[in-house]
Structures are given as C-alpha cells and as structure tokens.
Write an enzyme that holds these catalytic residues in place. Structure first.
Site, PDB file in Angstrom:
ATOM      1  N   GLU A 169      -3.171   1.624   2.177  1.00 32.83           N
ATOM      2  CA  GLU A 169      -2.130   2.496   1.618  1.00 32.83           C
ATOM      3  C   GLU A 169      -2.810   3.683   0.944  1.00 32.83           C
ATOM      4  O   GLU A 169      -3.663   3.514   0.069  1.00 32.83           O
ATOM      5  CB  GLU A 169      -1.252   1.768   0.598  1.00 32.83           C
ATOM      6  CG  GLU A 169      -0.160   0.921   1.208  1.00 32.83           C
ATOM      7  CD  GLU A 169       0.906   0.528   0.211  1.00 32.83           C
ATOM      8  OE1 GLU A 169       1.212   1.342  -0.704  1.00 32.83           O
ATOM      9  OE2 GLU A 169       1.437  -0.585   0.341  1.00 32.83           O
ATOM     10  N   GLU A 208       0.299  -5.597  -3.453  1.00 31.03           N
ATOM     11  CA  GLU A 208       0.235  -5.031  -4.802  1.00 31.03           C
ATOM     12  C   GLU A 208       0.566  -6.089  -5.858  1.00 31.03           C
ATOM     13  O   GLU A 208       1.426  -5.906  -6.722  1.00 31.03           O
ATOM     14  CB  GLU A 208       1.139  -3.809  -4.924  1.00 31.03           C
ATOM     15  CG  GLU A 208       0.684  -2.668  -4.027  1.00 31.03           C
ATOM     16  CD  GLU A 208       1.361  -1.336  -4.317  1.00 31.03           C
ATOM     17  OE1 GLU A 208       2.382  -1.318  -5.053  1.00 31.03           O
ATOM     18  OE2 GLU A 208       0.880  -0.313  -3.806  1.00 31.03           O
TER      19      GLU A 208
END
Length: 233
Positions: free
Chosen positions: A200, A82
């Site tokens: 995810e 991320e």
C-alpha cells in the site's frame, strides 16, 4: 456497513467472484486479505476452501453453484490488514499471537499452498516489526507487508509547487524504509525467507469537507504516482 470507509453500505455486488474475474481480465495475481480484527480463523479458513478446493465439499460446491466450477487457485493471502490501526489497534505481540493462531488453520486446498502475508509496519516502524518477529517464535510468515503513504498538505483541487516538491521528496525516505526493514528481517532466524511487500502506497491529499469519497483522484496524484517507480528504477 463499512465503518472505516465513510459508512459505506456494502451490498457485496462486487465480491470474490467479481474480483477474481477482474484479476483474470488484467492478468494480475489475486491477493485476498482475511479479517483478523473482528473475524475468526474459521471464517478465513472457509474462504480459502471456498476459493481453492476443487469440489465435493459444501463450500467448493457453493462456489460452483455461484458460477465457478473450477477452483480459483488463490495463492496470496493477507492475514489481517493494518493490525496496528483500523485492523484491531493491536500491539505487535498481540498480533503475532493472532497470526500464530490463524495460520494453524490456513492450509493447502486443491494443491494451492497459501502464501501467508502478515500486516507489517506503518511506514518505517522498526518497533512493530521487531515485536512481530520476536512474537512469531520462529513460526514465520511467508511475507510481511509494509504500508507507506506520502502525505500531502493540499486539497485535491489546488496544490502548490512547494508542497508537491515536499511530497515527492518522500520517495527517498520510502526507499530507505524498504532497505532498513529488509535488514531488520534478515537479522532474525529465518528472516531472510520472509518476503517484504510494499503493498500500500499513495500520494495523499487533504480531503474536502462533506465529501462522501474516502479518497479522491486528482491531477497532483498523477505525476506523483508516475515518479516513484522511476526514482527506484
């Protein structure tokens, strides 16, 4: 202290060895992620050597001393996580440059070639993916991971049918995001060889105030988690 997950004090009681043991117990392939945001190429390179080099080096001998004489043969490595947010708040061109720098040092140890996975888009962010593919300058990674969360409007202990229906309707958007991201990658030189991961995903909820849990499991998540693979089957 983990500043991103509720200020949790990490004592490393569940570390690399424990994670590898868990993967072996459940028959899963380990997938580890290096710290690009506040870490260094040396740190990640050393972790790969620690896991995969058979023996004779300082790091592989440390692994043996810690209870694992045989190498772990970890193939899948995330180069950051991320990076558009908690992993560094980078722009795509910045992260692409960091990937090129890190990947220079992430080599094969013990015959296990690392499969390098970069931090892809948050949802269906085409601008992020285009910036990466341009910034890689044909030094493409092996894979690109996308994260997509089906956000919820209700707290964990109460939920409405209308809000659940709205959450479940996100699955079609996720499928379209995967299709569109795949097409985007395929449009670049060598892009067809870059694997696309959705690594995810979850059904979100509104967290209860003052809870120490960074995430909560609840009954509304169960049908949501069961539904996605059925919709995509």
């Amino acid at each position: 202290m983990n500043i991103h997950w509720g200020g949790y004090l990490e004592d490393n009681s569940f570390g690399t060895h424990e994670f590898i043991d868990l993967c072996r117990l459940i028959g899963a392939e380990p997938y580890l992620a290096g710290n690009v945001g506040s870490g260094s190429p040396e740190e990640m390179r050393d972790w790969i050597e620690y896991c995969n080099h058979p023996g004779g080096s300082t790091l592989s001998d440390a692994r043996a001393a810690n209870g694992s004489s045989d190498p772990f043969h970890v193939k899948y490595w995330g180069v950051g996580n991320e990076s558009w947010g908690c992993g560094g708040n980078m722009r795509p061109e910045e992260y692409a440059a960091e990937y090129r720098r890190f990947s220079t040092y992430l080599r094969t140890f013990g015959g296990t070639k690392p499969f390098l996975v970069v931090s892809g888009p948050n949802g269906n962010d085409a601008e992020w993916s285009r910036g990466l593919m341009t910034g890689f300058r044909r030094n493409n990674p092996d894979g690109l991971s996308m994260h997509y969360y089906s956000g919820g409007k209700d707290p964990s202990l109460s939920f409405s049918t209308a809000n659940m229906d709205d959450q479940l309707s996100s699955f079609a958007r996720i499928e379209q995001a995967v299709i569109q991201q795949r097409a985007l990658l395929d449009g670049y030189d060598g892009g067809r060889k870059v694997a696309l991961f959705l690594d995810e995903w979850a059904c979100g909820i509104v967290f209860r105030p003052k809870t120490k849990l960074a995430t909560e499991n609840c009954g509304s998540k169960a049908p949501c988690a069961a539904r996605l693979p059925q919709d995509w089957d």
